[in-house]
Design a protein around this motif. Structure first.
Motif, PDB file in Angstrom:
ATOM      1  N   LEU A  26     -10.615   7.118  14.081  1.00 47.79           N
ATOM      2  CA  LEU A  26      -9.617   6.745  13.075  1.00 47.79           C
ATOM      3  C   LEU A  26     -10.280   6.201  11.817  1.00 47.79           C
ATOM      4  O   LEU A  26     -11.246   5.426  11.883  1.00 47.79           O
ATOM      5  CB  LEU A  26      -8.666   5.707  13.668  1.00 47.79           C
ATOM      6  N   TYR A  27      -9.706   6.594  10.657  1.00 54.42           N
ATOM      7  CA  TYR A  27     -10.270   6.196   9.371  1.00 54.42           C
ATOM      8  C   TYR A  27      -9.152   5.770   8.421  1.00 54.42           C
ATOM      9  O   TYR A  27      -8.088   6.396   8.370  1.00 54.42           O
ATOM     10  CB  TYR A  27     -11.045   7.361   8.736  1.00 54.42           C
ATOM     11  N   GLY A  28      -9.422   4.726   7.635  1.00 58.44           N
ATOM     12  CA  GLY A  28      -8.462   4.280   6.635  1.00 58.44           C
ATOM     13  C   GLY A  28      -8.982   3.040   5.927  1.00 58.44           C
ATOM     14  O   GLY A  28      -9.863   2.334   6.437  1.00 58.44           O
ATOM     15  N   LEU A  29      -8.436   2.773   4.755  1.00 56.79           N
ATOM     16  CA  LEU A  29      -8.787   1.570   3.991  1.00 56.79           C
ATOM     17  C   LEU A  29      -7.505   0.873   3.549  1.00 56.79           C
ATOM     18  O   LEU A  29      -6.460   1.510   3.390  1.00 56.79           O
ATOM     19  CB  LEU A  29      -9.627   1.919   2.759  1.00 56.79           C
ATOM     20  N   ILE A  52      -6.195   8.456   7.370  1.00 58.31           N
ATOM     21  CA  ILE A  52      -4.917   8.013   6.809  1.00 58.31           C
ATOM     22  C   ILE A  52      -5.152   7.565   5.375  1.00 58.31           C
ATOM     23  O   ILE A  52      -5.938   6.647   5.114  1.00 58.31           O
ATOM     24  CB  ILE A  52      -4.317   6.879   7.650  1.00 58.31           C
ATOM     25  N   SER A  53      -4.503   8.248   4.444  1.00 56.79           N
ATOM     26  CA  SER A  53      -4.642   7.928   3.022  1.00 56.79           C
ATOM     27  C   SER A  53      -3.426   8.474   2.278  1.00 56.79           C
ATOM     28  O   SER A  53      -3.283   9.689   2.151  1.00 56.79           O
ATOM     29  CB  SER A  53      -5.924   8.533   2.449  1.00 56.79           C
ATOM     30  N   TYR A  54      -2.554   7.601   1.817  1.00 59.49           N
ATOM     31  CA  TYR A  54      -1.339   8.068   1.138  1.00 59.49           C
ATOM     32  C   TYR A  54      -1.669   8.870  -0.119  1.00 59.49           C
ATOM     33  O   TYR A  54      -1.113   9.936  -0.356  1.00 59.49           O
ATOM     34  CB  TYR A  54      -0.427   6.892   0.782  1.00 59.49           C
ATOM     35  N   PHE A  90     -11.791   5.276  18.531  1.00 53.32           N
ATOM     36  CA  PHE A  90     -12.745   4.421  17.825  1.00 53.32           C
ATOM     37  C   PHE A  90     -12.228   4.095  16.434  1.00 53.32           C
ATOM     38  O   PHE A  90     -11.611   4.934  15.771  1.00 53.32           O
ATOM     39  CB  PHE A  90     -14.106   5.122  17.719  1.00 53.32           C
ATOM     40  N   ILE A  91     -12.493   2.872  16.002  1.00 48.19           N
ATOM     41  CA  ILE A  91     -12.116   2.469  14.646  1.00 48.19           C
ATOM     42  C   ILE A  91     -13.080   1.393  14.165  1.00 48.19           C
ATOM     43  O   ILE A  91     -13.555   0.570  14.968  1.00 48.19           O
ATOM     44  CB  ILE A  91     -10.660   1.945  14.607  1.00 48.19           C
ATOM     45  N   CYS A  92     -13.400   1.413  12.886  1.00 48.67           N
ATOM     46  CA  CYS A  92     -14.255   0.390  12.270  1.00 48.67           C
ATOM     47  C   CYS A  92     -13.558  -0.136  11.018  1.00 48.67           C
ATOM     48  O   CYS A  92     -12.969   0.639  10.254  1.00 48.67           O
ATOM     49  CB  CYS A  92     -15.615   0.961  11.887  1.00 48.67           C
ATOM     50  N   ASP A  93     -13.611  -1.439  10.804  1.00 50.47           N
ATOM     51  CA  ASP A  93     -12.984  -2.021   9.623  1.00 50.47           C
ATOM     52  C   ASP A  93     -13.860  -1.883   8.380  1.00 50.47           C
ATOM     53  O   ASP A  93     -13.361  -1.716   7.274  1.00 50.47           O
ATOM     54  CB  ASP A  93     -12.693  -3.513   9.866  1.00 50.47           C
ATOM     55  N   ASP A  94     -15.163  -1.952   8.570  1.00 48.20           N
ATOM     56  CA  ASP A  94     -16.096  -1.891   7.443  1.00 48.20           C
ATOM     57  C   ASP A  94     -16.308  -0.440   7.022  1.00 48.20           C
ATOM     58  O   ASP A  94     -16.520   0.446   7.866  1.00 48.20           O
ATOM     59  CB  ASP A  94     -17.430  -2.518   7.858  1.00 48.20           C
ATOM     60  N   VAL A  95     -16.257  -0.170   5.714  1.00 52.66           N
ATOM     61  CA  VAL A  95     -16.343   1.212   5.239  1.00 52.66           C
ATOM     62  C   VAL A  95     -17.703   1.835   5.545  1.00 52.66           C
ATOM     63  O   VAL A  95     -17.792   3.021   5.863  1.00 52.66           O
ATOM     64  CB  VAL A  95     -16.015   1.300   3.738  1.00 52.66           C
ATOM     65  N   HIS A  96     -18.779   1.040   5.469  1.00 54.62           N
ATOM     66  CA  HIS A  96     -20.099   1.588   5.793  1.00 54.62           C
ATOM     67  C   HIS A  96     -20.186   1.937   7.280  1.00 54.62           C
ATOM     68  O   HIS A  96     -20.825   2.931   7.661  1.00 54.62           O
ATOM     69  CB  HIS A  96     -21.196   0.585   5.406  1.00 54.62           C
TER      70      HIS A  96
END
Length: 284
Positions: free
Chosen positions: A137-140, A186-188, A162-168
């Motif tokens: 999973l990816y998102g900011l 996920i990106s509107y 899997f998911i990570c909060d930090d973009v790097h």
């Protein structure tokens, strides 16, 4: 002024079959009903002018003209009310106006998202999730909150994710994705540069990408294999993602529920097994 549409819906339960036909047509075509003649309405509803006059009397109107005038006024008021509800929030708005505007923007966003769903694309995405070994999973920003909601849902049914909060860390996660896994971005806006970078890495690895984004051509829609479109009443430059976030969460709920339907009994047992009981407060 008497409310026509609410009155006829309240009366529907005791209406005759002919009257139910009149109510159905007026409900579906309120604007046309407020403008056509009694003869025209009788023709459209397969009734007669005399039946329509009796119907108007039962609804508490003196006759067809008063009924039609009230309907026209009601539609004008509703249109003006809806217009105000969908306006941007202003400094001078009352608390009630804020409640209305936020609520109706959310309702509109969900209804429009339903209209945008391509069932074939949705089915392919569900099957892809079922067949995959793991979901990445990816998102900011607010989209990361949606991704985290998806993570917790699939964790409940023991789907590897899997998911990570930090973009790097998300970049590294993209680089380390294994064969047989699927990415969900996920990106509107579809234009978040960090998510584009992740998508390019995943694309180079030949792994499938599911995107949850708006219906528009964007760098991310061009990189994704499937785009699950969501609607929003917000502009791209906005003070905070509200209705777009609700639409994205709704799409996650749809995917999750459709996923559970596959191996339903097993997934329901897993949900019961992973239910965390809330500790009750000890009695004093």
């Amino acid at each position: 002024m008497k409310n026509v549409l609410i009155r006829i819906q309240e009366y529907k339960g005791t209406a005759s079959e002919t009257e139910k036909g009149i109510i159905a047509w007026i409900t579906e075509h309120p604007q046309e009903a407020s403008e056509c003649s009694i003869q025209g309405l009788a023709q459209e509803t397969f009734s007669s002018p005399a039946t329509l006059i009796r119907f108007c009397h039962k609804m508490g109107f003196k006759g067809f003209k008063e009924f039609q005038k009230s309907l026209l006024y009601e539609l004008a008021i509703r249109k003006e009310t809806d217009r105000k509800r969908f306006e941007d929030i202003k400094e001078e708005d009352s608390l009630e106006e804020i409640v209305d505007k936020v609520t109706y923007k959310t309702i509109s966003s969900l209804e429009n998202t339903r209209k945008l769903i391509d069932m074939q694309v949705l089915e392919k995405c569900v099957n892809l999730l079922i067949e995959s070994n793991a979901v990445y999973l990816y998102g900011l920003g607010s989209s990361l909150l949606v991704a985290r909601d998806a993570y917790l849902k699939w964790l409940r049914i023991n789907k590897e994710c899997f998911i990570c909060d930090d973009v790097h860390a998300q970049y590294l996660q993209a680089m380390n994705m294994k064969k047989g896994s699927v990415a969900m971005i996920i990106s509107y806006s579809g234009m978040t540069q960090e998510m584009i970078t992740c998508a390019e890495i995943i694309r180079d690895k030949g792994l499938p990408i599911i995107l949850i984004s708006r219906l528009d051509d964007s760098p991310l829609t061009r990189l994704a294999d499937y785009n699950l479109c969501v609607a929003s009443t917000e502009v791209l430059i906005r003070h905070g993602a509200m209705s777009s976030r609700i639409s994205q969460l709704n799409m996650i709920d749809i995917l999750y529920t459709a996923y559970i339907r596959h191996n339903f009994e097993e997934n329901m047992q897993q949900l019961k097994r992973t239910h965390i009981r809330k500790q009750e407060s000890p009695e004093s």
